[in-house]
Design an enzyme around this catalytic site. Sequence first.
Site, mmCIF file in Angstrom:
data_model
loop_
_atom_site.group_PDB
_atom_site.id
_atom_site.type_symbol
_atom_site.label_atom_id
_atom_site.label_comp_id
_atom_site.label_asym_id
_atom_site.label_seq_id
_atom_site.Cartn_x
_atom_site.Cartn_y
_atom_site.Cartn_z
ATOM 1 C CG LEU A 22 -11.861 -22.206 -33.979
ATOM 2 C CD1 LEU A 22 -10.812 -21.633 -33.043
ATOM 3 C CD2 LEU A 22 -11.197 -22.997 -35.099
ATOM 4 C CB THR A 68 -20.961 -16.432 -31.330
ATOM 5 O OG1 THR A 68 -19.826 -15.579 -31.308
ATOM 6 C CG2 THR A 68 -21.296 -16.811 -32.757
ATOM 7 C CE LYS A 72 -20.876 -14.548 -26.785
ATOM 8 N NZ LYS A 72 -19.655 -14.558 -25.986
ATOM 9 N N GLY A 131 -9.298 -3.549 -20.664
ATOM 10 C CA GLY A 131 -10.452 -3.536 -21.568
ATOM 11 C C GLY A 131 -11.746 -3.742 -20.813
ATOM 12 N N GLY A 134 -17.342 -6.977 -24.048
ATOM 13 C CA GLY A 134 -18.185 -8.113 -23.674
ATOM 14 C C GLY A 134 -17.435 -9.162 -22.866
ATOM 15 C CE1 TYR A 231 -9.745 -18.276 -31.290
ATOM 16 C CE2 TYR A 231 -10.698 -17.455 -29.254
ATOM 17 C CZ TYR A 231 -10.791 -17.690 -30.612
ATOM 18 O OH TYR A 231 -11.915 -17.331 -31.284
ATOM 19 N N GLY A 252 -5.779 -17.978 -24.268
ATOM 20 C CA GLY A 252 -7.237 -18.025 -24.420
ATOM 21 C C GLY A 252 -7.807 -19.376 -24.821
HETATM 22 P P1 NAP Z 1 -15.177 -6.085 -27.435
HETATM 23 O O1 NAP Z 1 -16.526 -6.206 -26.810
HETATM 24 O O2 NAP Z 1 -15.027 -5.384 -28.751
HETATM 25 O O3 NAP Z 1 -14.227 -5.355 -26.348
HETATM 26 C C1 NAP Z 1 -12.885 -5.044 -26.621
HETATM 27 C C2 NAP Z 1 -12.347 -4.121 -25.528
HETATM 28 O O4 NAP Z 1 -10.972 -3.871 -25.832
HETATM 29 C C3 NAP Z 1 -13.021 -2.755 -25.445
HETATM 30 O O5 NAP Z 1 -13.044 -2.322 -24.120
HETATM 31 C C4 NAP Z 1 -12.087 -1.882 -26.291
HETATM 32 O O6 NAP Z 1 -12.113 -0.523 -25.932
HETATM 33 C C5 NAP Z 1 -10.750 -2.454 -25.904
HETATM 34 N N1 NAP Z 1 -9.729 -2.136 -26.893
HETATM 35 C C6 NAP Z 1 -9.753 -2.428 -28.218
HETATM 36 N N2 NAP Z 1 -8.608 -1.988 -28.795
HETATM 37 C C7 NAP Z 1 -7.870 -1.399 -27.814
HETATM 38 C C8 NAP Z 1 -6.610 -0.747 -27.781
HETATM 39 N N3 NAP Z 1 -5.862 -0.621 -28.892
HETATM 40 N N4 NAP Z 1 -6.165 -0.282 -26.601
HETATM 41 C C9 NAP Z 1 -6.901 -0.402 -25.484
HETATM 42 N N5 NAP Z 1 -8.115 -1.005 -25.441
HETATM 43 C C10 NAP Z 1 -8.586 -1.498 -26.600
HETATM 44 O O7 NAP Z 1 -14.540 -7.514 -27.636
HETATM 45 P P2 NAP Z 1 -14.757 -8.831 -26.720
HETATM 46 O O8 NAP Z 1 -15.892 -9.609 -27.259
HETATM 47 O O9 NAP Z 1 -14.767 -8.397 -25.323
HETATM 48 O O10 NAP Z 1 -13.434 -9.680 -27.069
HETATM 49 C C11 NAP Z 1 -12.164 -9.195 -26.684
HETATM 50 C C12 NAP Z 1 -11.084 -10.238 -26.964
HETATM 51 O O11 NAP Z 1 -11.320 -11.401 -26.179
HETATM 52 C C13 NAP Z 1 -11.010 -10.705 -28.408
HETATM 53 O O12 NAP Z 1 -9.655 -10.857 -28.746
HETATM 54 C C14 NAP Z 1 -11.701 -12.057 -28.385
HETATM 55 O O13 NAP Z 1 -11.217 -12.932 -29.391
HETATM 56 C C15 NAP Z 1 -11.300 -12.552 -27.008
HETATM 57 N N6 NAP Z 1 -12.243 -13.532 -26.449
HETATM 58 C C16 NAP Z 1 -11.776 -14.785 -26.153
HETATM 59 C C17 NAP Z 1 -12.609 -15.727 -25.594
HETATM 60 C C18 NAP Z 1 -12.075 -17.089 -25.271
HETATM 61 O O14 NAP Z 1 -12.875 -18.004 -25.022
HETATM 62 N N7 NAP Z 1 -10.781 -17.279 -25.218
HETATM 63 C C19 NAP Z 1 -13.951 -15.400 -25.328
HETATM 64 C C20 NAP Z 1 -14.401 -14.114 -25.628
HETATM 65 C C21 NAP Z 1 -13.532 -13.189 -26.186
HETATM 66 P P3 NAP Z 1 -12.878 0.579 -26.833
HETATM 67 O O15 NAP Z 1 -14.328 0.372 -26.528
HETATM 68 O O16 NAP Z 1 -12.328 1.854 -26.363
HETATM 69 O O17 NAP Z 1 -12.572 0.241 -28.275
#
Ligand code: NAP
Length: 287
Positions: A22, A68, A72, A131, A134, A231, A252
Site C-alpha cells: 500500500l 519489505t 529486511k 508474538g 519481526g 490493519y 495497525g
Molecule cells: P512474523 O515474523 O511471521 O511473526 C509472527 C509471530 O506471530 C510469530 O511469533 C508467530 O509465532 C506468531 N504467531 C503466528 N500465528 C500464531 C498463533 N496462531 N498463535 C500464537 N502466535 C502466533 O510476522 P511479522 O512480520 O512480525 O508480522 C506480524 C503481524 O504484524 C502481521 O499481521 C503483519 O501484517 C503485522 N504488521 C503490521 C505492521 C503495521 O505497520 N501495521 C508492520 C509490521 C507487521 P510462531 O513463530 O510460533 O509461528
Amino acid sequence: MMKVTGKTKFLGVIGDPVEHSLSPTMQNCALAKLNLDYVYLPLPVKAEGLEKALAGFEAIGLVGFNVTIPHKQNIMPLLNKISAIAQMVGAVNTVWRTDNGWEGTNTDIAGFIAPLQGLKRWQGSTPVILGHGGAARAVVVGCSELGCGDIQVVGRNEEKLLQFYKSWQDTPLQNKVKVHPWRNLSRLLPQADLLVNTTPVGMYPHVDNSPVDRELMTKVKQSAIAYDLIYNPRPTQFLQIAQQQGLQIIDGTEMLVEQGASALEIWVKQSAPVETMREALLAALKR
Ligand code: NAP
C-alpha cells in the site's frame, strides 16, 4: 494528478512480492500533496538479485527506498551505515543515498510509538506483547523508547521464544525483555498497561479469530490500551473484544501511516502530510 517530468526523482519499495504494498498509493499521494517532483515505485526484487538491484539504484540515482519481506535483514550487510535502533531491531525498512553510500534505519519503531505518545505516562508501565516475530522486535524497541518497564513477550513456541530472549543479550535491552509461554498469559494480563498483538491471528480472511478470547480479556485492566498491528480488518476481533471490555484501542493503520511518514521525512527533508497519507491508505484499504 501526478506529472512525471525529465527531472522527476525516484523513490520506491523493494520486496518479493511487492504488488500488494500500500506504500506506493500512500507515498505518491503525499508527494503530490507536497508538490514534489518525485515518484514512488513498487520495485520487485528477488533475494538473489538484491546486490545487483542496489548497484542499479546507485546508477540511476534513486533517492531512497523502503524495504519489505524478504530483504529486511539481508540488506543490512550491503549498507554503509545503519542506525543504532535498526541494529537493535535487526532489520532495516528505510534506506537513503548519501555521499558516503547507502544508509538505513527502521521507521517501524517511530510508527509504532506515534499513536501512543501522550496517551498516558509510559514510564515504568508494563507492556504485554503477543508474538515474537519481526514486528514484535520493533514493538519491543518502541516500548523501551517510550520508557516502559519490563517488556513481557508471550509466544507459543518455547524454542523460538528462547531464541528471541537470547537475541537481546548484549544489547541495552537485555535485562528488560522477559519471555513467557502462552499458557502463562492469563497470569500476565492483569499487569498489562499496554497489550499488543503482533501475531497475524485475526487478519483477513480469518476475521473471527482473536489471540485473546472474551473471557481472558476480562483479566485486563480497563485503563490498559489494546493495540493490534493488523490493519485489515479494522477493527480486528481482538480490538472489538477489548473495546467491549472498556479498553482504548489502536489499530495497525496508524503504525503503517506513521512509519511511512517517518521514511518520507528522511528522503525529502520536510514534514510529511500525515492526514493525506492516512486518507490515501484508508481509501486503498476499502477497495
Ligand atoms: P512474523 O515474523 O511471521 O511473526 C509472527 C509471530 O506471530 C510469530 O511469533 C508467530 O509465532 C506468531 N504467531 C503466528 N500465528 C500464531 C498463533 N496462531 N498463535 C500464537 N502466535 C502466533 O510476522 P511479522 O512480520 O512480525 O508480522 C506480524 C503481524 O504484524 C502481521 O499481521 C503483519 O501484517 C503485522 N504488521 C503490521 C505492521 C503495521 O505497520 N501495521 C508492520 C509490521 C507487521 P510462531 O513463530 O510460533 O509461528
